[in-house]
Design an enzyme around this catalytic site. Structure first.
Site, PDB file in Angstrom:
ATOM      1  N   PHE A 212       0.866  -1.180   0.000  1.00 51.95           N
ATOM      2  CA  PHE A 212       0.000   0.000   0.000  1.00 51.95           C
ATOM      3  C   PHE A 212       0.901   1.227   0.000  1.00 51.95           C
ATOM      4  O   PHE A 212       1.575   1.512   1.002  1.00 51.95           O
ATOM      5  CB  PHE A 212      -0.921  -0.031   1.222  1.00 51.95           C
ATOM      6  CG  PHE A 212      -1.397  -1.440   1.472  1.00 51.95           C
ATOM      7  CD1 PHE A 212      -2.089  -2.106   0.478  1.00 51.95           C
ATOM      8  CD2 PHE A 212      -1.062  -2.109   2.633  1.00 51.95           C
ATOM      9  CE1 PHE A 212      -2.461  -3.421   0.643  1.00 51.95           C
ATOM     10  CE2 PHE A 212      -1.438  -3.416   2.821  1.00 51.95           C
ATOM     11  CZ  PHE A 212      -2.144  -4.081   1.821  1.00 51.95           C
ATOM     12  N   ASP A 214       1.951   4.419   0.614  1.00 45.71           N
ATOM     13  CA  ASP A 214       1.572   5.537   1.482  1.00 45.71           C
ATOM     14  C   ASP A 214       2.775   6.463   1.648  1.00 45.71           C
ATOM     15  O   ASP A 214       3.661   6.494   0.796  1.00 45.71           O
ATOM     16  CB  ASP A 214       1.089   4.996   2.838  1.00 45.71           C
ATOM     17  CG  ASP A 214       2.220   4.367   3.641  1.00 45.71           C
ATOM     18  OD1 ASP A 214       3.233   3.968   3.024  1.00 45.71           O
ATOM     19  OD2 ASP A 214       2.117   4.293   4.878  1.00 45.71           O
ATOM     20  N   ASP A 282       4.553  -5.529   3.624  1.00 34.99           N
ATOM     21  CA  ASP A 282       4.050  -4.181   3.889  1.00 34.99           C
ATOM     22  C   ASP A 282       3.885  -3.944   5.394  1.00 34.99           C
ATOM     23  O   ASP A 282       4.341  -2.929   5.922  1.00 34.99           O
ATOM     24  CB  ASP A 282       2.694  -3.967   3.190  1.00 34.99           C
ATOM     25  CG  ASP A 282       2.120  -2.604   3.494  1.00 34.99           C
ATOM     26  OD1 ASP A 282       2.435  -1.656   2.755  1.00 34.99           O
ATOM     27  OD2 ASP A 282       1.394  -2.461   4.510  1.00 34.99           O
TER      28      ASP A 282
HETATM   29  N1  LIG Z   1       1.528   0.807   3.826  1.00 35.47           N
HETATM   30  C1  LIG Z   1       0.687   0.900   4.838  1.00 35.47           C
HETATM   31  N2  LIG Z   1       0.198   2.120   5.186  1.00 35.47           N
HETATM   32  C2  LIG Z   1      -0.653   2.182   6.227  1.00 35.47           C
HETATM   33  C3  LIG Z   1      -1.033   1.079   6.968  1.00 35.47           C
HETATM   34  C4  LIG Z   1      -1.927   1.536   7.954  1.00 35.47           C
HETATM   35  C5  LIG Z   1      -2.583   0.764   9.046  1.00 35.47           C
HETATM   36  N3  LIG Z   1      -2.819  -0.584   8.743  1.00 35.47           N
HETATM   37  C6  LIG Z   1      -3.288  -1.355   9.850  1.00 35.47           C
HETATM   38  C7  LIG Z   1      -3.699  -2.676   9.536  1.00 35.47           C
HETATM   39  C8  LIG Z   1      -3.273  -3.558  10.488  1.00 35.47           C
HETATM   40  C9  LIG Z   1      -2.258  -3.021  11.303  1.00 35.47           C
HETATM   41  O1  LIG Z   1      -2.341  -3.379  12.632  1.00 35.47           O
HETATM   42  C10 LIG Z   1      -2.297  -1.526  10.953  1.00 35.47           C
HETATM   43  O2  LIG Z   1      -2.803  -0.751  11.968  1.00 35.47           O
HETATM   44  C11 LIG Z   1      -2.029   2.908   7.788  1.00 35.47           C
HETATM   45  N4  LIG Z   1      -1.262   3.278   6.750  1.00 35.47           N
HETATM   46  C12 LIG Z   1      -0.933   4.619   6.274  1.00 35.47           C
HETATM   47  O3  LIG Z   1       0.117   5.128   7.098  1.00 35.47           O
HETATM   48  C13 LIG Z   1       0.035   6.557   7.128  1.00 35.47           C
HETATM   49  C14 LIG Z   1      -0.247   7.004   8.536  1.00 35.47           C
HETATM   50  O4  LIG Z   1       0.890   7.131   9.270  1.00 35.47           O
HETATM   51  P1  LIG Z   1       0.877   8.078  10.581  1.00 35.47           P
HETATM   52  O5  LIG Z   1       0.688   9.494  10.082  1.00 35.47           O
HETATM   53  O6  LIG Z   1       2.234   7.816  11.200  1.00 35.47           O
HETATM   54  O7  LIG Z   1      -0.259   7.611  11.420  1.00 35.47           O
HETATM   55  C15 LIG Z   1      -1.153   6.927   6.239  1.00 35.47           C
HETATM   56  O8  LIG Z   1      -0.730   7.141   4.905  1.00 35.47           O
HETATM   57  C16 LIG Z   1      -2.000   5.680   6.348  1.00 35.47           C
HETATM   58  O9  LIG Z   1      -2.923   5.596   5.270  1.00 35.47           O
HETATM   59  C17 LIG Z   1      -0.513  -0.205   6.603  1.00 35.47           C
HETATM   60  O10 LIG Z   1      -0.791  -1.258   7.189  1.00 35.47           O
HETATM   61  N5  LIG Z   1       0.343  -0.222   5.533  1.00 35.47           N
END
Ligand SMILES: Nc1nc2c(c(CN[C@H]3C=C[C@H](O)[C@@H]3O)cn2[C@@H]2O[C@H](COP(=O)(O)O)[C@@H](O)[C@H]2O)c(=O)[nH]1
Length: 305
Positions: A212, A214, A282
């Site tokens: 994903f 991000d 990821d």
């Molecule tokens: N690549 C990727 N990006 C992810 C996630 C997740 C959450 N996934 C959940 C699923 C199960 C787990 O237990 C996680 O909690 C959020 N994001 C992204 O991160 C950024 C937020 O950052 P900060 O501003 O520091 O909170 C924002 O762009 C958000 O869209 C992921 O898994 N992979």
């Protein structure tokens, strides 16, 4: 997800500001004895009741899962835990009719956030869109949407991106359409993770999902030496200059991250003979990134991530 893989590879083949470093990938993979198994919800912040309400929760969560950084105190954790508390308090809070009527102040109240959320008007527009289309096509329930996809994550991503315009995360780069589909893919991955690959989380093709793209994962890949940035891009990130959504730099950061992790996955397969899912890579990279407060990430105002 062939269109995501193919278009990300194409960007990596002609990128100008970001390089996917093959030697860096080899070094990173050599240093991995085993991919640490990160539990989905390692933070203990998500709602889960093993039923359709969890699907509704995850769909609303991933509708709003973007752009936290403009508020230095806000993070993804606030969103996941705030929506969870709201649902525990009122089981009908994410009914399709109610999603269509949300206002900015109501969403703020729900999340117990004391000031306007970043891109709050867009967040509200997307909630309305989701409520409207869920009601029109799926009897108001995200669980019905998932059921129509016959255990195919690829079909789920295709359905979500075709019926819900807010999930159509794509760009035009050097004249070509590039598909990134971060929030649509993470919805499938969240179902898979929450339901542990069973029930609403059972997908026969979960391996087709990419990472994903991000703002955290590219920064981790750069720190690992897998991505190399031009000096201009380094300066833009270090000085917190906004990088415009759809700019070459932004598309390269995201697409090269997808491509690089696919390459890591291929190499891991060759090295260990084991199939690793991109979503496992990821979660490992992302969980590492969010625990690293000194990590500098790019700043783009976007509804996609
Ligand atoms: N690549 C990727 N990006 C992810 C996630 C997740 C959450 N996934 C959940 C699923 C199960 C787990 O237990 C996680 O909690 C959020 N994001 C992204 O991160 C950024 C937020 O950052 P900060 O501003 O520091 O909170 C924002 O762009 C958000 O869209 C992921 O898994 N992979």
């Amino acid at each position: 997800m062939e269109e995501v893989r193919a278009s990300a590879a194409w960007v990596a083949s002609c990128s100008s500001h970001v390089v996917v470093d093959s030697a860096g990938i080899e070094r990173a993979v050599e240093n991995i004895q085993e991919i640490p198994r990160i539990e989905w919800d390692f933070e203990g912040i998500h709602y889960f009741d093993n039923g359709p309400l969890t699907v509704q929760y995850l769909f609303v969560l991933d509708t709003l899962n973007f752009c936290f950084w403009p508020d230095k105190d806000l993070s993804y954790d606030h969103l996941a835990s705030g929506l969870k508390a709201a649902l525990e308090n009122d089981k009908s809070v994410f009914d399709a009719d109610r999603l269509q009527k949300f206002t900015g102040p109501q969403l703020r109240d729900l999340l117990k956030w004391p000031r306007p959320l970043p891109l709050e008007d867009e967040r509200i527009r997307l909630l309305h869109e989701v409520g409207f289309e869920l009601k029109r096509s799926f009897g108001g329930k995200a669980s019905n949407l998932v059921e129509t996809c016959g255990k195919s994550a690829a079909k789920l991503v295709a359905t979500v991106t075709s019926l819900f315009p807010g999930f159509r995360d794509h760009s035009v780069y050097k004249g070509h359409q590039v598909f990134l589909y971060k929030r649509a893919q993470i919805f499938a991955a969240d179902l898979f993770g929450a339901f542990k690959g069973r029930g609403y989380g059972e997908f026969t093709d979960i391996g087709s999902i990419t990472i994903f793209a991000d703002y955290i994962v590219p920064a981790v890949l750069q720190q690992l030496g897998v991505l190399k940035y031009s000096s201009t891009l380094v300066r833009m990130i270090e000085s917190d200059n906004e990088i415009l959504s759809g700019s070459e730099e932004e598309v390269e950061l995201r697409a090269c991250s997808i491509y690089a992790v696919e390459k890591m996955r291929d190499l891991l397969r060759v090295k260990s003979g084991k199939q690793v899912l991109s979503i496992e890579l990821d979660l490992w990279l992302w969980a590492f990134g969010v625990r690293c407060p000194s990590l500098r990430h790019h700043r783009t105002l976007s509804i996609y991530y």
